[in-house]
Design an enzyme around this catalytic site. Structure first.
Site, PDB file in Angstrom:
ATOM      1  N   LYS A 113       0.831  -1.207   0.000  1.00 12.18           N
ATOM      2  CA  LYS A 113       0.000   0.000   0.000  1.00 12.18           C
ATOM      3  C   LYS A 113       0.864   1.255   0.000  1.00 12.18           C
ATOM      4  CE  LYS A 113      -4.311  -1.799   1.861  1.00 12.18           C
ATOM      5  NZ  LYS A 113      -5.238  -1.874   2.988  1.00 12.18           N
ATOM      6  N   LYS A 196      -8.395  -9.997 -10.776  1.00 10.57           N
ATOM      7  CA  LYS A 196      -9.470 -10.284  -9.809  1.00 10.57           C
ATOM      8  C   LYS A 196     -10.479  -9.136  -9.781  1.00 10.57           C
ATOM      9  CE  LYS A 196      -8.300  -8.714  -5.170  1.00 10.57           C
ATOM     10  NZ  LYS A 196      -9.215  -8.669  -4.061  1.00 10.57           N
ATOM     11  N   LYS A 199     -12.914  -3.431  -6.323  1.00 12.46           N
ATOM     12  CA  LYS A 199     -13.532  -2.103  -6.408  1.00 12.46           C
ATOM     13  C   LYS A 199     -12.585  -1.110  -7.057  1.00 12.46           C
ATOM     14  CE  LYS A 199     -12.347  -0.902  -1.603  1.00 12.46           C
ATOM     15  NZ  LYS A 199     -12.162  -2.204  -0.961  1.00 12.46           N
TER      16      LYS A 199
HETATM   17  P1  ADP Z   1     -11.233  -5.064  -3.142  1.00 10.89           P
HETATM   18  O1  ADP Z   1     -10.250  -6.028  -3.727  1.00 10.89           O
HETATM   19  O2  ADP Z   1     -12.392  -4.801  -4.000  1.00 10.89           O
HETATM   20  O3  ADP Z   1     -10.539  -3.789  -2.658  1.00 10.89           O
HETATM   21  P2  ADP Z   1     -11.231  -5.776  -0.387  1.00 10.89           P
HETATM   22  O4  ADP Z   1      -9.745  -5.814  -0.454  1.00 10.89           O
HETATM   23  O5  ADP Z   1     -11.881  -4.662   0.339  1.00 10.89           O
HETATM   24  O6  ADP Z   1     -11.806  -5.801  -1.866  1.00 10.89           O
HETATM   25  O7  ADP Z   1     -11.722  -7.180   0.154  1.00 10.89           O
HETATM   26  C1  ADP Z   1     -12.719  -7.372   1.114  1.00 10.89           C
HETATM   27  C2  ADP Z   1     -12.939  -8.866   1.261  1.00 10.89           C
HETATM   28  O8  ADP Z   1     -13.469  -9.417   0.039  1.00 10.89           O
HETATM   29  C3  ADP Z   1     -11.652  -9.661   1.542  1.00 10.89           C
HETATM   30  O9  ADP Z   1     -11.952 -10.702   2.441  1.00 10.89           O
HETATM   31  C4  ADP Z   1     -11.277 -10.231   0.205  1.00 10.89           C
HETATM   32  O10 ADP Z   1     -10.537 -11.442   0.317  1.00 10.89           O
HETATM   33  C5  ADP Z   1     -12.625 -10.466  -0.449  1.00 10.89           C
HETATM   34  N1  ADP Z   1     -12.522 -10.296  -1.913  1.00 10.89           N
HETATM   35  C6  ADP Z   1     -12.296  -9.124  -2.547  1.00 10.89           C
HETATM   36  N2  ADP Z   1     -12.268  -9.295  -3.876  1.00 10.89           N
HETATM   37  C7  ADP Z   1     -12.485 -10.623  -4.086  1.00 10.89           C
HETATM   38  C8  ADP Z   1     -12.581 -11.434  -5.256  1.00 10.89           C
HETATM   39  N3  ADP Z   1     -12.454 -10.910  -6.478  1.00 10.89           N
HETATM   40  N4  ADP Z   1     -12.825 -12.754  -5.116  1.00 10.89           N
HETATM   41  C9  ADP Z   1     -12.970 -13.309  -3.875  1.00 10.89           C
HETATM   42  N5  ADP Z   1     -12.894 -12.597  -2.737  1.00 10.89           N
HETATM   43  C10 ADP Z   1     -12.655 -11.275  -2.823  1.00 10.89           C
HETATM   44 NA    NA Z   2      -8.194  -4.643  -1.930  1.00  8.51          NA
END
Ligand code: ADP
Ligand code: NA
Length: 329
Positions: A113, A196, A199
């Site tokens: 980060k 993947k 957001k």
């Molecule tokens: P993002 O990747 O959208 O920023 P976060 O990092 O806030 O999402 O992840 C929040 C939760 O959702 C975590 O437990 C993460 O492992 C799960 N998660 C996020 N994106 C995915 C994905 N594409 N597939 C499966 N789990 C996900």
């Molecule tokens: Na993330």
């Protein structure tokens, strides 16, 4: 009593996406049967991001509404907002005085980060975030914490701090174990199935936001990138788009991928996309309606969260009193 589980969700966007739901939140629902569960919205963690205060407040409530809409039952589980329980920051300070700088400095998520933000732009809150997370968990004497791969190192730090504190001051904290959740593969971006779903996706075309209008998501699913081959088989390397659609359909319907492959033998990608669109809508339409309804009954939502905070504080205050006494405060 039943073993305790704890998990906090970050609330840094308006809508959960399909990856958040299938990869994390969905597993919290059945855990309510086996655990005394504490589920919260991590607004203190969200403060590590520079954000408009009104938007932050709104996203915190929206995050809580989405937990409830997904099936977290505030009668059975404790649903709360992290900042409503001041013991989180109290314990975090004590733990930070127990954490070596070198150990904190080895957290790879901070490095990633900070590298993205630029070292000077990264704030100290982002650096000490794993210590606040340790406090989140240890406050409630949680036995199990559902964690994805991305949080494993942080849970290791939490365990380390618990063991260190117990060794120095006597038995105080339960040492939490990871709760390994039935593996739903990573959900990939529909428009770029080699990345993947996130957001922070460059383009919204492949992101299924659960609070978007159902027809918007149906359109995205029907336009999902596949391949020029025409057979529906599961092969994440050669056929990432089709494999992603199968993963999503399997996760939402409970039908194993092999069974889906057999069911779709001889049929086209259009049929598969139609089935995925139906399955996503079947979940997302009532989820969205319920979330909007909860936001419309704001007083009721706030009452649920006030009750959750009071129940959380019952537990958290005991831990902090014990910790303060032991360290000499
Ligand atoms: P993002 O990747 O959208 O920023 P976060 O990092 O806030 O999402 O992840 C929040 C939760 O959702 C975590 O437990 C993460 O492992 C799960 N998660 C996020 N994106 C995915 C994905 N594409 N597939 C499966 N789990 C996900
Ligand atoms: Na993330």
């Amino acid at each position: 009593h039943r073993p305790r589980a704890l998990s906090l969700a970050q609330s840094t966007s308006d809508s959960l996406h399909l990856g958040n739901y299938l990869g994390a939140l969905r597993q919290w629902v059945p855990m309510q049967d086996d655990f005394e569960a504490f589920y919260g919205i991590a607004d203190l963690h969200a403060l590590t991001l520079d954000q408009d205060p009104a938007l932050r407040r709104e996203q915190t409530l929206l995050g809580a509404a989405q937990l409830l809409a997904a099936g977290i039952d505030p009668q059975r589980s404790v649903v709360f907002i992290q900042s409503h329980v001041p013991e989180h920051t109290q314990l975090a300070w004590v733990l930070s005085c127990l954490t070596g700088f070198g150990q904190a400095n080895r957290m790879t998520q901070f490095k990633d980060k900070a590298a993205k933000a630029g070292a000077d732009a990264a704030n100290v809150g982002l650096f000490t975030y794993p210590i606040l997370m340790a406090a989140d968990i240890l406050l409630y004497q949680a036995d199990k914490v559902p964690v994805g791969e991305d949080q494993r190192q942080h849970l290791e730090l939490t365990r380390d701090l618990a063991v260190r504190f117990n060794a120095r001051y006597g038995q105080t904290f339960t040492v939490p174990e990871p709760h390994i959740i039935a593996a739903v593969g990573k959900i990939q971006d529909l428009a770029d199935p080699t990345a993947k779903m996130s957001k922070s996706a460059v383009s919204p075309a492949g992101l299924i936001n659960l609070l978007d209008e159902p027809r918007v998501n149906v359109k995205k699913i029907k336009s999902a990138v596949t391949d020029s081959d025409r057979t529906i088989t599961f092969d994440e390397v050669a056929k990432p788009g089709v494999s992603n659609l199968l993963t999503i359909l399997s996760a939402l319907t409970g039908t194993p991928v092999e069974q889906l492959v057999a069911d779709f033998a001889g049929r086209g990608y259009g049929d598969l996309k139609g089935a995925v669109a139906d399955a996503v809508s079947a979940f997302a339409t009532p989820f969205r309606d319920r979330t909007l309804e909860l936001l419309g009954e704001r007083g009721e939502l706030e009452a649920i969260l006030a009750d959750g905070a009071a129940r959380a504080r019952d537990v958290a205050a005991k831990t902090v009193a014990d910790v303060y006494a032991k360290v000499g405060l």
